[in-house]
Design a protein around this motif. Structure first.
Motif, short mmCIF file in Angstrom:
data_model
loop_
_atom_site.label_atom_id
_atom_site.label_comp_id
_atom_site.label_asym_id
_atom_site.label_seq_id
_atom_site.Cartn_x
_atom_site.Cartn_y
_atom_site.Cartn_z
N GLY A 1 0.87 -1.25 -0.02
CA GLY A 1 0.07 0.11 0.03
C GLY A 1 0.86 1.27 0.04
O GLY A 1 0.15 2.46 -0.21
N TYR A 2 2.09 1.23 0.17
CA TYR A 2 2.94 2.37 0.37
C TYR A 2 4.10 2.24 -0.78
O TYR A 2 5.45 2.55 -0.28
CB TYR A 2 3.56 2.53 1.81
CG TYR A 2 2.15 2.75 2.63
CD1 TYR A 2 1.87 4.10 2.97
CD2 TYR A 2 1.66 1.86 3.04
CE1 TYR A 2 0.80 4.38 3.89
CE2 TYR A 2 0.33 1.95 4.07
CZ TYR A 2 0.05 3.36 4.47
OH TYR A 2 -1.08 3.57 5.27
N GLY A 3 3.97 1.71 -2.05
CA GLY A 3 5.05 1.72 -2.93
C GLY A 3 5.68 0.32 -2.94
O GLY A 3 6.62 0.30 -3.52
N TYR B 1 6.77 -0.75 -6.19
CA TYR B 1 8.43 -0.36 -6.94
C TYR B 1 9.48 -1.46 -6.40
O TYR B 1 9.99 -1.77 -7.17
CB TYR B 1 8.48 1.18 -6.20
CG TYR B 1 7.55 2.19 -6.81
CD1 TYR B 1 8.09 2.84 -8.00
CD2 TYR B 1 6.49 2.26 -6.13
CE1 TYR B 1 7.09 3.79 -8.57
CE2 TYR B 1 5.68 3.23 -6.78
CZ TYR B 1 5.83 4.04 -7.96
OH TYR B 1 5.06 5.01 -8.61
N LYS C 1 5.72 0.53 9.86
CA LYS C 1 5.52 1.93 9.74
C LYS C 1 4.26 2.37 9.25
O LYS C 1 3.72 3.61 9.47
CB LYS C 1 6.46 2.70 8.68
CG LYS C 1 7.84 2.89 9.33
CD LYS C 1 8.56 4.15 8.37
CE LYS C 1 9.23 3.43 7.22
NZ LYS C 1 10.12 4.13 6.46
N PHE D 1 1.54 12.42 -6.33
CA PHE D 1 2.07 11.09 -6.32
C PHE D 1 1.91 10.23 -5.12
O PHE D 1 2.43 10.78 -4.03
CB PHE D 1 3.59 11.12 -6.85
CG PHE D 1 4.33 9.96 -6.88
CD1 PHE D 1 3.57 8.62 -7.46
CD2 PHE D 1 5.48 9.63 -6.63
CE1 PHE D 1 4.24 7.49 -7.57
CE2 PHE D 1 6.13 8.29 -6.39
CZ PHE D 1 5.65 7.48 -6.90
N ILE E 1 3.11 7.65 -3.63
CA ILE E 1 4.19 7.66 -2.56
C ILE E 1 4.86 8.56 -2.11
O ILE E 1 5.21 8.52 -0.80
CB ILE E 1 5.33 6.59 -3.44
CG1 ILE E 1 4.77 5.47 -4.07
CG2 ILE E 1 6.46 6.39 -2.73
CD1 ILE E 1 4.26 4.91 -3.28
N PHE F 1 2.34 9.56 0.57
CA PHE F 1 2.30 8.68 1.85
C PHE F 1 3.74 9.05 2.66
O PHE F 1 3.72 8.98 3.96
CB PHE F 1 2.71 7.43 1.35
CG PHE F 1 1.10 6.75 1.07
CD1 PHE F 1 -0.02 7.39 2.17
CD2 PHE F 1 0.77 6.10 -0.05
CE1 PHE F 1 -1.60 6.81 1.66
CE2 PHE F 1 -0.56 5.73 -0.19
CZ PHE F 1 -1.57 6.15 0.62
N ASN G 1 3.38 10.17 6.35
CA ASN G 1 3.84 9.26 7.59
C ASN G 1 4.53 9.67 8.33
O ASN G 1 4.58 9.73 9.54
CB ASN G 1 4.36 8.11 6.61
CG ASN G 1 3.15 6.92 6.54
OD1 ASN G 1 2.02 7.08 6.84
ND2 ASN G 1 3.83 5.92 5.93
N GLU G 2 5.76 10.47 7.68
CA GLU G 2 6.70 11.02 8.22
C GLU G 2 6.29 12.14 9.70
O GLU G 2 6.35 12.02 10.55
CB GLU G 2 7.82 11.69 7.66
CG GLU G 2 8.84 10.75 7.06
CD GLU G 2 9.36 9.64 7.84
OE1 GLU G 2 9.65 10.19 9.11
OE2 GLU G 2 9.85 8.66 7.31
N GLU H 1 3.04 12.45 10.55
CA GLU H 1 2.23 11.77 11.51
C GLU H 1 3.02 11.04 12.53
O GLU H 1 2.69 11.25 13.66
CB GLU H 1 1.45 10.84 10.52
CG GLU H 1 0.11 10.42 11.61
CD GLU H 1 -0.89 9.50 10.56
OE1 GLU H 1 -1.40 9.95 9.66
OE2 GLU H 1 -1.34 8.39 11.19
#
Lengths: 320, 451, 754
Positions: free
Chosen positions: A221-223, A226, A259, B349, B351, B354, B358-359, B361
């Motif tokens: 869900g977070y890449g 890739y 994370k 984008f 990613i 996020f 995320n950082e 948060e």
């Protein structure tokens, strides 16, 4: 109707890399781990070999981290308060290798020192007979200080030192050279960067059989796509004979997956996410198992339950 | 050898000498014959879209254009699940096109009330992932052998969901009862085996429904698909018998390769996978099925904690590597920000978004995150392509109403686009432009210093 | 090779081997052949002997065959009438000297004479020798310290080591030499003497602390103790280079290319010093002497010169301290040691975060260039001895007397030298001035060459920013970013009107020359093209082939840039592609680019032509400035600019077309290019060239007007651009055809494109 199965005729092979040294090789490990050697994409036994199975590293810290999911706290309990105990618990949980990662700061907010690094590495080496991978906190100067100390303390143990990155690799490679260790070479999800870093590392005379490539992954869900594709591409390039991509790959799905909000947070999230604990472990499991399918030779995990399940998967796979 | 766009163009109305009267007619949905030809060459268009191609040309083109894996659709009430038409072994080569349909399996013996309850719960299940609603695609009903029970079970399912169905029985008579109960939806018949294929093929033909073809070896399956095709059924799905994880991986890989590399038509169909059949850990098996070529996946149970990760994984694997997932542009609140919390801007984008959110948060600090429409590119790429410039950032600031939510005028931009700061101050009079770190991972430290 | 040096070195070696033999047999006679020998603090036996011969010496007896070996390396002293290159003989003598020297030190250890006793000598760090409690010199470096320093040498924090042998002109000079080396983080080894007086005495008298802690290691007061420096070098190769004992060639090469060490020979050079110097040269370590000795200039064994004579009193400088400084500088240069500059020494913050800052008129202290004044920047390459590294001079008045928001003329002239520098890199480096200067907070830089425009803000001026700091920035950044090609940088800022005028003329001559050079730089004139795979991160199979006449499609990398980029980063995305055999010069097929592309595109692109859009055109990533696309009906191509949002005769806008042109897919009929490629004689030359352009975004016509004038001259078609349609004339094929017929566009009469 007889069907002729098309088989790939790869010319390349993944390099063999051995972590850890037993007394016979000048170390004190009771077990060594060898990865690599594959002559086809993972588990396609109808056209090639995979002489060494993918293995699991369990990440432990020099002290109990402040920002880990409470679920991990529940899983490891008191052991988290001491890296030696934690390493023992990780070994019992099925780790093939221990990944000792340093926090950026100690409980008082101060940066860890070289002396602390030495003491911690010593403690972990005494607590477990498994090969040890040592990761710095991720700040160039501090990484160098701690890893040089760790390298000294673990001289002869064939530790893996990480993370080597294109902006900061020279000291770590030098420490590996000086004390007979391996390095974990991390690049940001890019085939050419991975190759380039390997070229730079070999240019410093560290042989490629002491390099693990870490192409970086994102969590599910977070890449993850890739990381998944870059690993697939690196492995295909290796099999096609590109020498600079023939190192075994190590990735850190545990760190990435834990994370994610999905694993970290249990309250105030959509009901559709399902049971927290199950979901969180699933997050790590799905991330890790898909990366094992795309070419990971070492996956670094955090939760004992996912370790158990990924082990079962690998065993099933290797039973062919 | 595939034809190039120009070679195809020469066979199309516009490329003929002299041009056909319908040259560049746009009826195919493309602006010119050349554009259409290039899309055909890239296997992104169907020749059938052009009505004016000569028969001779059609023959030449069809051979090059027929997709190596047949597109199979199951549908009902406006819901449709399509599988097939894939063109690559690895997603980085192009993309995977048709995400595997995820079906939840019911046993007809489970009791009608229980069936209804489970199916309606699963039917309503919906989970949001980066602005997309992910859901179960359909249901599979497995017969325990009795036609009446099956019919009742299918009816119960049909009553609780409008989604497409997979009907599972080896007995043609039972299957017929099920098909009847399923009404006029186009269900997947599961399925034909070397023992029952004639009767099953007849059902598939009369119901115009796709049919799974089982077999324990590729030879057996290839033989069977040929016979079934000869019996008048074109739409098939392969259901190879697999009992272990590596066996499934090997067989599926071989099937995909045969279709793509050898254009081996007898096995040029999508695959159906039953994860619990080849692994005790059906979650891991389902992950493998999604990544390694299954077109339909039948799960044994409905459990949101399993399903959500699987649906996200499918979404990730089926993302076009050249068209990254985007998040909606706009204003995102992190950790309940207040009027004096910092304002940051990044691109849409997924990613990038996020990593940044995320950082921030994770740092526990409050913040307003503006997400600019940069056409789904990361910061540097978007900047280089002119999609993340001062104008676009200013537009984001103005259109999101952030000015009324904060009592300061300080905007942090990513370090990689420091060069925009001057221009941005011109575009946003009154705002002070701060240059943040280049990488999201350094944001917590940056925010700490800002305080 | 100097016969003189050969003679002296061989004589010195012969003497030392004799001495070693004598000492060894005496020791064996006294103590027996089984007596253990070792340097007590290393696991590498006698390290130089181990490295060069593979022998693991552990007893006195083990040394006997080594002495035979050493003797066999002694050639006769050259006869006085015979002239030939004596390098081989001299180097052999050097190796013989090393074996003898290490043997002597080993015997001295057995005899308790090493390390050298020196009552009262205090060292900061070092091996402890209980029997020498009252003070001693260092002797050999221990393994722990070797690893610790080795890591720094290998990772580059420590640029190298200097072995100082002898005695400096004065105590003052000795201290200055050491300070200069320390400042550069260079490790210092001391040994030798002149008439009994050593640099170790000099430093001790001046209170300079020696020992591991200060990176100054006193080995001993005789020349023989310099063997410890080579033992250190040998062990570096064994420890960090993965070499084994008995691999002399590999050990020498490792040191030549990786251990940046040199020898400073101070004072009179006797035979023994010549012999030891010959040993050092084998390791690739050059010798710089402060006395008159014959030089060995041609390089070969060392990376650059072998032996340099810099008679101390003849060094051009104001005083001895300056002379010492220059001597160290020379040594560093000769060895090719690169010093890293980490900080930009200016009074305002510096970093890429400030690159985009705008200094507005009201906030401005002074400007150079713009509407009313002129500023220019000019970088040129000069011989190494004409560039004083790090020097900034201001010629003319500063802006101190100017009113607020004033303006003045200024010229920034940058002189660089470097062994890998080429004239072709001048423009590449000069363009960096813009980025470098912009990095300073409160400074704004726009433009280049003689249309540069620079502003200094009031805030920056208040903090003390002045003209000199432009030079400081440039020097620091050129060293940091272009250290691979630039060794020395000197900057002169001109504000004096006459001088400025003089240099502006010079600069303009150079700009002209460069323009012509670029024009002369044809694909035929070079043997190598360059690759660019920078974009493979998102277009994994795309490969740009950059030629002198076809720049990268992003417009950012021309052939010269790629060439420089390769020098700076030899493992990076710009690799030379040898053209190989010419397959078809018209379509632009060469074996080299084809093979390279095949491999780097992972087999996705099988063939690539460099001059055709119709046949195997080059792929594109997505960064292209323009898209060129076939318009079959018009028998020509259209060119759409990234900046043009309008519809085109292809029925698609730029962004739709981009999907077809990009992604590393080879699509005949579509190509992404850099806009300057349009002006190249090689622009789709296989398909008819520039005259095939039937439609072009008007923004290109405008912004490229000047460049196109020359293209039209070349094509002998002065009015051609008016015949090319744009979005203001038509956006569909029918309109295009009508326009072409009306104006009589030449493409209508050209051969069919396919």
């Amino acid at each position: 109707m007889p069907v002729e199965i098309p088989k790939e005729k790869w010319t390349g092979k993944v390099r063999l890399v051995t972590l850890g040294a037993t007394a016979a090789e000048g170390g004190t490990r009771t077990r060594r781990v060898t990865v690599g050697g594959g002559t086809t994409l993972p588990f396609l036994f109808f056209e090639g070999d995979m002489p060494h199975k993918p293995v699991i590293g369990i990440e432990i810290r020099d002290r109990k981290p402040d920002d880990w999911s409470p679920l991990l706290g529940l899983a490891w309990g008191e052991a988290m308060n001491d890296p030696g105990d934690w390493a023992k618990a990780a070994e019992q949980a099925g780790a093939d290798a221990i990944v000792l990662a340093f926090n950026l700061a100690d409980a008082d907010g101060k940066a860890p020192t070289a002396a602390h690094a030495k003491a911690t590495v010593r403690k972990v080496l005494q607590a477990t007979g498994l090969p040890v991978i040592v990761n710095g906190p991720g700040q160039a100067d501090l990484d160098n200080e701690l890893l040089v100390a760790a390298a000294e303390e673990g001289a002869g143990e064939r530790l893996v030192l990480g993370l080597c990155e294109d902006r900061n690799y020279r000291t770590i490679v030098a420490a590996a050279l000086g004390h007979g260790h391996l390095v974990q070479a991390r690049t940001a999800m890019d085939v050419n960067l991975a190759k380039q870093l390997n070229i730079l590392i070999t240019d410093m005379q560290l042989p490629l059989d002491r390099v693990l490539m870490d192409p970086t992954t994102g969590a599910l869900g977070y890449g993850i796509e890739y990381g998944y594709s870059v690993m697939e591409r690196l492995r295909i390039a290796a099999l096609q004979g590109d020498s600079m991509t023939q190192c075994p790959m190590i990735v850190t799905p545990g760190e990435e997956a834990w994370k994610a909000k999905e694993s970290k947070v249990g309250e105030g999230v959509p009901k559709a996410w399902g049971d927290w604990q199950e979901r969180a472990i699933n997050w790590e499991l799905v991330t890790a198992s898909s990366l094992v399918e795309s070419g990971a030779d070492i996956v670094v995990l955090r939760h004992p339950e996912s370790v158990k399940r990924v082990h079962a998967m690998i065993d099933a796979m290797m039973a062919g | 050898m595939a034809l190039s766009g120009i070679e195809i163009y020469k066979l199309l109305p516009g490329g003929l000498k002299p041009p056909h009267p319908k040259a560049n007619c746009k009826e195919c949905g493309f602006p010119t014959c050349l554009a259409f030809a290039m899309k055909l060459a890239a296997k992104q268009a169907e020749l059938a879209s052009c009505q004016y191609v000569s028969e001779e040309a059609q023959e030449k083109l069809a051979a090059a254009a027929a997709p190596p894996i047949r597109l199979i659709k199951v549908s009902s009430n406006g819901h449709e699940v399509a599988a097939g038409n894939e063109t690559v072994m690895y997603r980085h080569e192009k993309t995977f096109f048709h995400p595997a349909g995820v079906f939840v399996r019911i046993n007809d013996s489970d009791g009608l009330d229980a069936i209804r309850e489970l199916v309606s719960t699963a039917d309503e299940y919906k989970v949001n992932y980066v602005g997309m609603d992910l859901a179960v695609d359909g249901f599979a009903i497995k017969s325990t052998g009795d036609a009446a029970t099956f019919s009742a079970g299918v009816e119960a399912v049909r009553g609780a969901t409008k989604r497409p169905l997979i009907l599972i029985s080896a007995d043609a008579a039972v299957m017929e009862a099920g098909l009847k109960a399923a009404g006029d939806s186009k269900s997947l018949i599961c399925g034909a085996s070397p023992e029952n294929w004639e009767a099953m093929a007849a059902l598939a033909k009369s119901h115009k429904a796709p049919l799974t073809v089982g077999g324990s070896t590729l030879d057996e399956m290839a033989e069977l698909t040929d016979k079934i095709k000869a019996a008048g059924v074109e739409d098939m799905v392969l259901n190879p018998v697999v009992t272990t994880l590596p066996e499934a991986l090997g067989v599926w890989t071989q099937l995909r390769r045969l279709a793509l590399r050898k254009t081996f038509r007898p096995l040029g169909y999508p695959i159906i996978a039953f994860p619990s059949q080849f692994s005790a850990d059906s979650q891991i098996a389902a992950v493998q099925a999604i990544a390694k070529y299954a077109g339909f996946i039948v799960l044994d149970r409905f459990n949101p904690a399993d399903l959500y990760p699987l649906l996200v994984f499918r979404q990730n694997i089926y993302t076009d590597p050249q068209k990254p997932i985007q998040v909606s542009p706009g204003l995102y609140e992190i950790n309940n920000p207040g009027p004096d919390s910092p304002v940051m801007v990044t691109t849409n984008f997924s990613i990038t978004y996020f990593s940044v959110s995320n950082e921030v948060e994770g740092s526990g600090r409050k913040g307003w995150l503006l997400v600019a429409d940069a056409e789904g590119m990361s910061v540097l790429t978007a900047w280089a392509a002119g999609k993340f410039d001062a104008e676009r950032i200013a537009k984001t600031v103005k259109s999101t109403g952030i000015e009324s939510k904060v009592n300061h005028r300080r905007l942090t931009i990513p370090g990689h686009v420091a060069v925009l700061s001057g221009e941005l101050e011109d575009e946003l009079p009154g705002w002070e432009i701060k240059v943040g770190p280049r990488e999201a991972v350094n944001l917590p430290q940056y925010l700490k210093l800002m305080e | 090779m100097s016969k003189y040096i050969a003679t002296r070195a061989i004589r010195g070696a012969t003497g030392l081997v004799g001495e070693a033999e004598r000492m060894l047999s005496q020791a064996i006679a006294d103590k027996g052949p089984e007596t253990p020998v070792q340097f007590p603090n290393t696991a590498y036996y006698l390290p130089t002997i181990l490295g060069l011969t593979g022998r693991e010496v552990s007893t006195l007896g083990d040394l006997v065959p080594l002495m035979e070996r050493a003797r066999s390396l002694l050639h006769p002293v050259p006869a006085s009438q015979l002239w030939k290159p004596y390098l081989g003989e001299t180097l052999d003598a050097g190796v013989g000297t090393l074996l003898a020297a290490e043997t002597i030190e080993a015997v001295r250890f057995v005899n308790g004479e090493q390390p050298e006793r020196w009552p009262g000598f205090e060292m900061g760090g070092g091996t402890d020798y209980p029997h020498l409690k009252d003070g001693h010199l260092n002797g050999p470096i221990d393994d722990i310290q070797l690893r610790s320093w080795g890591i720094q040498l290998v990772d580059g924090r420590m640029p190298g080591f200097a072995a100082i042998v002898g005695c400096a002109k004065s105590n003052e000079v000795a201290v200055e030499l050491v300070r200069q080396l320390q400042q550069r983080n260079i490790l210092i080894f001391l040994s030798g003497n002149v008439n009994g007086r050593s640099i170790i005495h000099q430093l001790q008298e001046e209170g300079v602390e020696m020992g591991y802690d200060t990176y100054i290691v006193p080995f001993g007061t005789d020349t023989i103790s310099a063997i410890y420096a080579l033992g250190f070098a040998t062990r570096s190769a064994l420890t960090f280079g993965g070499m084994k004992g008995g691999m002399p060639r590999e050990i020498f090469l490792y040191n030549k290319f990786r251990v940046f060490a040199f020898v400073l020979a101070l004072g009179e050079v006797d035979d023994l010093k010549y012999a030891a110097a010959a040993g050092a040269i084998s390791y690739g370590f050059p010798v710089i002497a402060d006395t008159v000795i014959p030089e060995i200039r041609p390089s070969g064994v060392t990376q650059y010169e072998h032996v340099i004579s810099m008679p101390f009193d003849e060094i051009q400088a104001e005083n001895d301290l300056e002379r010492a400084k220059k001597m160290v500088q020379k040594a560093i240069e000769v060895r090719g040691v690169k010093i890293r500059v980490t900080e930009v020494p200016i009074p305002v913050p510096y970093g890429s975060a400030f690159e985009g800052e705008v200094v507005r008129k009201n906030d401005m202290r002074v400007e150079f260039g713009g509407k009313h004044t002129r500023a220019f920047e000019y970088l040129y390459m000069a011989d190494s001895d004409q560039v004083e590294d790090g020097k900034v001079s201001i010629v003319g008045p500063t802006f101190a007397d100017l009113p607020e928001q004033g303006a003045m003329d200024m010229g920034i002239v940058i002189k660089v030298a470097g062994r890998k520098m080429q004239t072709d890199f001048e423009p590449v480096l000069e363009r960096q001035v813009h980025y470098f200067i912009n990095g300073a907070s409160g400074i704004q830089h726009i433009g280049q060459r003689d249309i540069a425009w620079i502003r200094i803000s009031k805030a920056a001026a208040d903090r003390g920013f002045n003209l000199e700091h432009f030079g400081k920035i440039l020097i620091a950044r050129f060293h940091a970013d272009f250290g691979a090609i630039v060794d020395k940088v000197e900057v002169t800022i001109y504000t004096d009107p006459d001088k400025l005028k003089f240099w502006l003329e010079k600069a303009r001559t150079a700009y002209d020359f460069r323009n012509r050079r670029l024009a002369d730089l044809t694909d035929e004139a070079v043997t190598e093209f360059y690759s660019c795979t920078l974009c493979q991160s998102f277009a994994p199979n795309h490969v740009c082939v950059v030629t002198p006449q076809r720049l990268g499609l992003c417009g950012a990398y021309n052939w010269l840039d790629c060439k420089a980029s390769f020098q700076i980063n030899p493992t990076g995305p710009n690799q030379p592609i040898n053209k190989g055999t010419t397959i078809d010069p018209v379509k632009g097929y060469w074996s080299g680019p084809i093979e390279f592309t095949r491999q780097a595109s992972h087999g996705f692109v099988q063939d690539v032509s460099l001059y055709s859009i119709m046949e195997n055109p080059m792929t594109a990533c997505g960064c292209f400035e323009c898209i060129v696309m076939l318009i079959p009906e018009a028998n020509g191509v259209m060119v759409v600019s990234r900046e043009d949002p309008s519809m085109t005769p292809a029925g698609m806008t730029f962004s739709t077309l981009a999907g077809m042109a990009g992604g590393g897919l080879q699509t005949p009929g579509v190509m992404g290019v850099g806009k300057y490629y349009l002006t190249s004689p090689k622009f789709i030359s296989a398909d008819g060239g520039f005259k095939r352009v039937v439609w072009m975004s008007s923004i290109l016509k405008q912004t490229m007007a000047d460049e196109f004038v020359q293209v039209l001259e070349r094509e002998e078609a002065p009015g051609f651009l008016d015949q090319v349609a744009d979005e203001t004339i038509c956006t569909d094929v029918d309109g295009l055809l009508t326009h072409m017929t009306e104006v009589g566009h030449p493409a209508l009469e050209m051969d069919p494109m396919f």
